[in-house]
Design a protein around this motif. Structure first.
Motif, mmCIF file in Angstrom:
data_model
loop_
_atom_site.group_PDB
_atom_site.id
_atom_site.type_symbol
_atom_site.label_atom_id
_atom_site.label_comp_id
_atom_site.label_asym_id
_atom_site.label_seq_id
_atom_site.Cartn_x
_atom_site.Cartn_y
_atom_site.Cartn_z
ATOM 1 N N THR A 84 -17.622 63.291 -2.462
ATOM 2 C CA THR A 84 -17.902 64.523 -1.738
ATOM 3 C C THR A 84 -17.747 65.717 -2.669
ATOM 4 O O THR A 84 -17.032 65.658 -3.669
ATOM 5 C CB THR A 84 -16.958 64.702 -0.536
ATOM 6 O OG1 THR A 84 -15.613 64.694 -0.999
ATOM 7 C CG2 THR A 84 -17.170 63.623 0.496
ATOM 8 N N LYS A 85 -18.442 66.786 -2.310
ATOM 9 C CA LYS A 85 -18.383 68.014 -3.094
ATOM 10 C C LYS A 85 -18.671 69.186 -2.166
ATOM 11 O O LYS A 85 -19.570 69.109 -1.333
ATOM 12 C CB LYS A 85 -19.421 67.966 -4.214
ATOM 13 C CG LYS A 85 -19.440 69.185 -5.095
ATOM 14 C CD LYS A 85 -20.489 69.046 -6.179
ATOM 15 C CE LYS A 85 -20.539 70.318 -6.999
ATOM 16 N NZ LYS A 85 -21.617 70.288 -7.984
ATOM 17 N N MET A 86 -17.901 70.263 -2.296
ATOM 18 C CA MET A 86 -18.166 71.488 -1.540
ATOM 19 C C MET A 86 -19.326 72.221 -2.205
ATOM 20 O O MET A 86 -19.335 72.403 -3.418
ATOM 21 C CB MET A 86 -16.929 72.384 -1.518
ATOM 22 C CG MET A 86 -15.753 71.774 -0.789
ATOM 23 S SD MET A 86 -16.047 71.466 0.960
ATOM 24 C CE MET A 86 -16.312 73.110 1.571
ATOM 25 N N ASN A 87 -20.302 72.622 -1.414
ATOM 26 C CA ASN A 87 -21.477 73.324 -1.926
ATOM 27 C C ASN A 87 -21.838 74.482 -1.011
ATOM 28 O O ASN A 87 -21.384 74.549 0.132
ATOM 29 C CB ASN A 87 -22.689 72.395 -2.000
ATOM 30 C CG ASN A 87 -22.693 71.527 -3.227
ATOM 31 O OD1 ASN A 87 -22.089 71.850 -4.231
ATOM 32 N ND2 ASN A 87 -23.380 70.407 -3.141
ATOM 33 N N ILE A 88 -22.690 75.339 -1.513
ATOM 34 C CA ILE A 88 -23.317 76.374 -0.704
ATOM 35 C C ILE A 88 -24.810 76.077 -0.720
ATOM 36 O O ILE A 88 -25.418 76.001 -1.783
ATOM 37 C CB ILE A 88 -23.037 77.778 -1.266
ATOM 38 C CG1 ILE A 88 -21.539 78.063 -1.248
ATOM 39 C CG2 ILE A 88 -23.802 78.828 -0.460
ATOM 40 C CD1 ILE A 88 -21.156 79.369 -1.906
ATOM 41 N N LEU A 89 -25.379 75.870 0.472
ATOM 42 C CA LEU A 89 -26.795 75.547 0.581
ATOM 43 C C LEU A 89 -27.574 76.735 1.128
ATOM 44 O O LEU A 89 -27.046 77.536 1.896
ATOM 45 C CB LEU A 89 -27.004 74.356 1.519
ATOM 46 C CG LEU A 89 -26.372 73.035 1.107
ATOM 47 C CD1 LEU A 89 -26.683 71.966 2.147
ATOM 48 C CD2 LEU A 89 -26.846 72.601 -0.258
ATOM 49 N N CYS A 148 -20.936 73.916 2.925
ATOM 50 C CA CYS A 148 -21.002 72.555 3.459
ATOM 51 C C CYS A 148 -20.221 71.589 2.585
ATOM 52 O O CYS A 148 -19.915 71.861 1.430
ATOM 53 C CB CYS A 148 -22.439 72.089 3.603
ATOM 54 S SG CYS A 148 -23.197 71.623 2.048
ATOM 55 N N ILE A 149 -19.910 70.462 3.189
ATOM 56 C CA ILE A 149 -19.357 69.317 2.475
ATOM 57 C C ILE A 149 -20.541 68.387 2.244
ATOM 58 O O ILE A 149 -21.137 67.902 3.208
ATOM 59 C CB ILE A 149 -18.285 68.593 3.306
ATOM 60 C CG1 ILE A 149 -17.156 69.551 3.656
ATOM 61 C CG2 ILE A 149 -17.779 67.360 2.572
ATOM 62 C CD1 ILE A 149 -16.233 69.027 4.736
#
Length: 77
Positions: A23-28, A43-44
């Motif tokens: 898993t990685k925290m991102n901004i979409l 998002c995760i």
């Protein structure tokens, strides 16, 4: 970590199959359907380490509805 996908087939993941995921925290970026403007959403993101399959989730609770976690190794860094 090892996890079984229990959701409906989606985003390259197949129901009932076990994957080696991370898993990685991102901004979409997402286009707002009402205004047409670009929104940025935290998002995760869950990625299969052995294929291009991945899926964004808005919360840990949402992710856990689609996955059974079998093994998660914690590393000291």
């Amino acid at each position: 970590m090892k996890a079984r996908f229990v959701g409906r087939d989606s985003m390259g993941f197949k129901h009932g199959k076990t994957y080696n995921v991370q898993t990685k925290m991102n901004i979409l970026q997402r286009r707002n359907p009402l205004t047409g403007e670009i929104d940025y959403v935290n998002c995760i993101c869950l990625y299969d380490k052995e294929s291009p399959a991945w899926c964004p989730y808005e919360s840990v609770e949402a992710m856990c509805k689609n996955w059974e976690i079998f093994e998660s190794k914690m590393e000291n860094k």
